[in-house]
Structures are given as structure tokens and as C-alpha cells.
Design a protein around this motif. Structure first.
Motif, mmCIF file in Angstrom:
data_model
loop_
_atom_site.group_PDB
_atom_site.id
_atom_site.type_symbol
_atom_site.label_atom_id
_atom_site.label_comp_id
_atom_site.label_asym_id
_atom_site.label_seq_id
_atom_site.Cartn_x
_atom_site.Cartn_y
_atom_site.Cartn_z
ATOM 1 N N GLY A 1 0.894 -1.230 -0.013
ATOM 2 C CA GLY A 1 -0.236 -0.107 -0.081
ATOM 3 C C GLY A 1 0.881 1.222 0.096
ATOM 4 O O GLY A 1 0.232 2.444 -0.060
ATOM 5 N N GLU A 2 2.014 1.099 -0.030
ATOM 6 C CA GLU A 2 3.118 2.299 0.004
ATOM 7 C C GLU A 2 3.695 2.539 -1.129
ATOM 8 O O GLU A 2 4.225 1.385 -1.870
ATOM 9 N N TYR A 3 3.803 3.573 -1.842
ATOM 10 C CA TYR A 3 4.306 3.703 -3.433
ATOM 11 C C TYR A 3 5.405 4.908 -3.362
ATOM 12 O O TYR A 3 5.695 5.804 -2.441
ATOM 13 N N LEU A 4 6.222 4.777 -4.275
ATOM 14 C CA LEU A 4 7.417 5.635 -4.582
ATOM 15 C C LEU A 4 7.090 6.234 -5.906
ATOM 16 O O LEU A 4 6.350 5.776 -6.807
ATOM 17 N N ILE A 5 7.405 7.637 -6.082
ATOM 18 C CA ILE A 5 7.405 8.098 -7.591
ATOM 19 C C ILE A 5 8.623 7.985 -8.195
ATOM 20 O O ILE A 5 9.789 8.302 -7.667
ATOM 21 N N MET A 6 8.795 7.522 -9.272
ATOM 22 C CA MET A 6 9.886 6.916 -10.080
ATOM 23 C C MET A 6 9.786 7.667 -11.290
ATOM 24 O O MET A 6 8.885 8.156 -11.687
ATOM 25 N N ILE A 7 10.721 7.806 -12.009
ATOM 26 C CA ILE A 7 10.812 8.579 -13.374
ATOM 27 C C ILE A 7 11.875 7.838 -14.017
ATOM 28 O O ILE A 7 12.976 7.342 -13.633
ATOM 29 N N VAL A 8 11.795 7.991 -15.492
ATOM 30 C CA VAL A 8 12.528 7.426 -16.344
ATOM 31 C C VAL A 8 13.843 8.110 -16.342
ATOM 32 O O VAL A 8 14.001 9.522 -16.473
ATOM 33 N N LYS A 9 15.061 7.492 -15.978
ATOM 34 C CA LYS A 9 16.543 7.981 -15.720
ATOM 35 C C LYS A 9 16.931 8.940 -16.747
ATOM 36 O O LYS A 9 17.470 10.082 -16.268
ATOM 37 N N ASP A 10 16.566 8.627 -18.118
ATOM 38 C CA ASP A 10 17.277 9.695 -19.031
ATOM 39 C C ASP A 10 16.445 11.088 -19.226
ATOM 40 O O ASP A 10 17.037 11.627 -20.235
ATOM 41 N N ARG A 11 15.253 10.971 -18.465
ATOM 42 C CA ARG A 11 14.743 12.342 -18.880
ATOM 43 C C ARG A 11 14.782 13.335 -17.799
ATOM 44 O O ARG A 11 14.199 14.336 -17.840
ATOM 45 N N ILE A 12 15.926 13.175 -16.903
ATOM 46 C CA ILE A 12 16.383 14.054 -15.813
ATOM 47 C C ILE A 12 17.773 14.415 -16.110
ATOM 48 O O ILE A 12 18.683 13.257 -16.394
ATOM 49 N N SER A 13 18.350 15.540 -15.602
ATOM 50 C CA SER A 13 19.874 15.872 -15.886
ATOM 51 C C SER A 13 20.215 17.027 -14.980
ATOM 52 O O SER A 13 19.263 17.872 -14.687
ATOM 53 N N THR A 14 21.420 17.336 -14.474
ATOM 54 C CA THR A 14 21.629 18.215 -13.744
ATOM 55 C C THR A 14 21.888 19.645 -14.871
ATOM 56 O O THR A 14 22.024 20.758 -14.645
ATOM 57 N N ASN A 15 22.012 19.253 -16.074
ATOM 58 C CA ASN A 15 22.015 20.260 -17.264
ATOM 59 C C ASN A 15 21.030 20.505 -17.723
ATOM 60 O O ASN A 15 20.906 21.159 -19.058
ATOM 61 N N ALA A 16 19.807 19.828 -17.468
ATOM 62 C CA ALA A 16 18.704 19.753 -18.098
ATOM 63 C C ALA A 16 18.000 21.253 -18.251
ATOM 64 O O ALA A 16 18.352 22.208 -17.179
ATOM 65 N N ASP A 17 16.974 21.783 -19.035
ATOM 66 C CA ASP A 17 16.517 23.150 -18.931
ATOM 67 C C ASP A 17 15.292 23.133 -18.581
ATOM 68 O O ASP A 17 14.453 24.004 -18.759
ATOM 69 N N GLY A 18 14.521 22.032 -18.016
ATOM 70 C CA GLY A 18 13.190 22.075 -17.216
ATOM 71 C C GLY A 18 13.040 22.327 -16.226
ATOM 72 O O GLY A 18 14.009 22.897 -15.403
ATOM 73 N N GLU A 19 11.726 21.948 -15.707
ATOM 74 C CA GLU A 19 11.574 22.392 -14.176
ATOM 75 C C GLU A 19 12.511 21.460 -13.158
ATOM 76 O O GLU A 19 12.791 20.490 -13.306
ATOM 77 N N VAL A 20 12.641 22.363 -12.127
ATOM 78 C CA VAL A 20 13.457 21.676 -11.092
ATOM 79 C C VAL A 20 12.723 20.488 -10.344
ATOM 80 O O VAL A 20 11.531 20.572 -10.473
ATOM 81 N N LEU A 21 13.234 19.757 -9.988
ATOM 82 C CA LEU A 21 12.587 18.487 -9.335
ATOM 83 C C LEU A 21 12.319 18.471 -7.648
ATOM 84 O O LEU A 21 11.061 18.374 -7.416
#
Length: 236
Positions: free
Chosen positions: A102-122
Motif C-alpha cells: 500500500g505504499e508507493y514511490l514516485i519514479m522517473i525514467v532515468k534519461d529524462r532528468i539531468s543536472t544540465n536539463a533546461d526544464g523544471e526543478v524536481l
């Protein structure tokens, strides 16, 4: 679509951002999407909707019949249909289950985040920003998960009623076999009509009959896909 995911962590991903993208290239190999009840009417106008023979018993919007053959993407990897299933829209986020039930984690596709990306901060100052990308994803995923669970409960009487029949769809064009879709079921209209009035009334009141009718009407969508003629077997 979700082959390489990591659990979001405010420490590990403190300086990471989302990568911006309007492409649906990630879905080119996705041939089916599970649907929640709230999606079925809209999805039935554009996708054939089937029921699986194994796994979670949820309506599935079928998008193709062979690997790397999502019929709802154009050459520029843009979505062709007006309605995009929630299963697709949640990308690149997905919910993962912890060891505790009943407990869950929020996960994300690894190659869609980066310290050099130009999108929103996590994360910001060690926490999830209110209204930010992760906050929105958490709300979306939580609501979608609840909807899928409720949809499974709604469909339980259908699964138990013995009115589903297995099908194999052979997709042909000009007499040439292009592909085959297997491991799914459809509602048998004659068996449905033979159910007693009490059962049918209960299904109308619960909303289950609406799902069934949308499913049956959606099967014609196969014929509209690139003018393909579809032969069905066994039993047809």
C-alpha cells in the motif's frame, strides 16, 4: 516505455531538472494502454478496446499489431489521436510499490532528468515544490492508480459472467498478412443479451453496461486504421 526508471530522492536529485520534450518517440513500441473508467468513452471513439486474458483485468486501448508499430504516431513522433490515454500522459513518471503493502514511490525514467536539463526543478530546499512537476506527477499517478483499482472492481462481474470470448485478430491489407493481435477477449453480444434482466439492470446502474457498449462500438476502429481489413478467428 518504463524500462529504466529510478526512484526520485530529494538528496540524490537535489540539482536535477526535467528534460523538455514534445516527442512521443518513447511510445513507438507501446501497442496497448490500460484504461480507467473515466477514459473509456473518449478512448472508444479512436482506439479498439479489448480485455486481456491474463494480468490485471482492465480495458486496453490497442494501438498496433506489431513491434515498433504504434499506429497513433506520425513520422515526427507526434500523437495522431485526439485523446491520449493517461498511461501515456504520465510519462516519464510512474508509481513504484515499496516493500510495505500500500505504499508507493514516485519514479522517473532515468534519461529524462539531468543536472544540465533546461526544464523544471524536481526538488527545492530538500522538498517537493508545491505545484511543481513532481507534485503534479504525484497527484496524477495517485488519482490514476485509484481509478484503475476502482475500474477493476467495476469489471469484476463482467469477468465472472462467462460472456467474454477469446479472439485473434489478423490484420491484412491487399491479401497480405501485416500482423496478428492475440491474448485478448471481447464481449459476446449474444451471451450479453441472454443475461437475466436483474443482472442487466444492475450493470446499467453501476456503469458497467456503459463500459461494455463503448467496448463493442470501439471494435470498428480497427477498420478505420489505414483502411485495413481485419479478419477474426477463431469462431468467426
Amino acid at each position: 516505455m518504463f524500462e529504466n526508471v529510478v526512484a526520485l530522492d530529494s538528496k540524490v536529485h537535489a540539482n536535477h531538472r526535467l528534460k523538455r520534450s514534445n516527442s512521443f518517440a518513447f511510445a513507438k513500441n507501446v501497442l496497448g494502454a490500460p484504461l480507467a473508467m473515466s477514459e473509456i468513452t473518449k478512448a472508444s471513439r479512436e482506439y479498439p478496446i479489448f480485455f486481456p486474458t491474463s494480468g490485471r483485468f482492465l480495458p486496453v486501448a490497442q494501438m498496433g499489431y506489431r513491434k515498433d508499430g504504434n499506429l497513433y504516431l506520425d513520422k515526427e513522433n507526434q500523437w495522431l489521436a485526439r485523446y491520449i490515454p493517461a498511461h501515456i500522459r504520465r510519462f516519464p513518471f510512474v508509481m513504484g510499490e515499496k516493500k510495505e503493502v500500500g505504499e508507493y514511490l514516485i519514479m522517473i525514467v532515468k534519461d529524462r532528468i539531468s543536472t544540465n536539463a533546461d526544464g523544471e526543478v524536481l526538488f527545492k530546499d530538500g522538498s517537493i515544490p508545491t505545484g511543481g512537476a513532481v507534485d503534479r506527477a504525484r497527484t496524477f499517478l495517485t488519482d490514476f492508480q485509484k481509478e484503475l483499482i476502482n475500474t477493476e472492481a467495476l469489471l469484476k462481474p463482467l469477468q465472472d459472467a462467462d460472456i467474454l470470448v477469446p479472439k485473434v485478430y489478423k490484420v491484412e491489407e491487399g491479401g497480405k498478412l501485416l500482423g496478428t493481435v492475440t491474448d485478448f477477449q471481447v464481449v459476446d453480444a449474444e451471451k450479453l443479451a441472454a443475461l437475466d434482466d436483474v443482472t442487466l439492470a444492475e450493470w446499467v446502474r453501476s456503469g458497467l453496461m456503459g463500459v461494455i457498449m463503448a467496448h463493442l462500438q470501439s471494435l470498428d476502429n480497427w477498420n478505420s486504421q489505414k483502411s485495413l481489413s481485419v479478419s477474426k478467428s477463431p469462431g468467426d
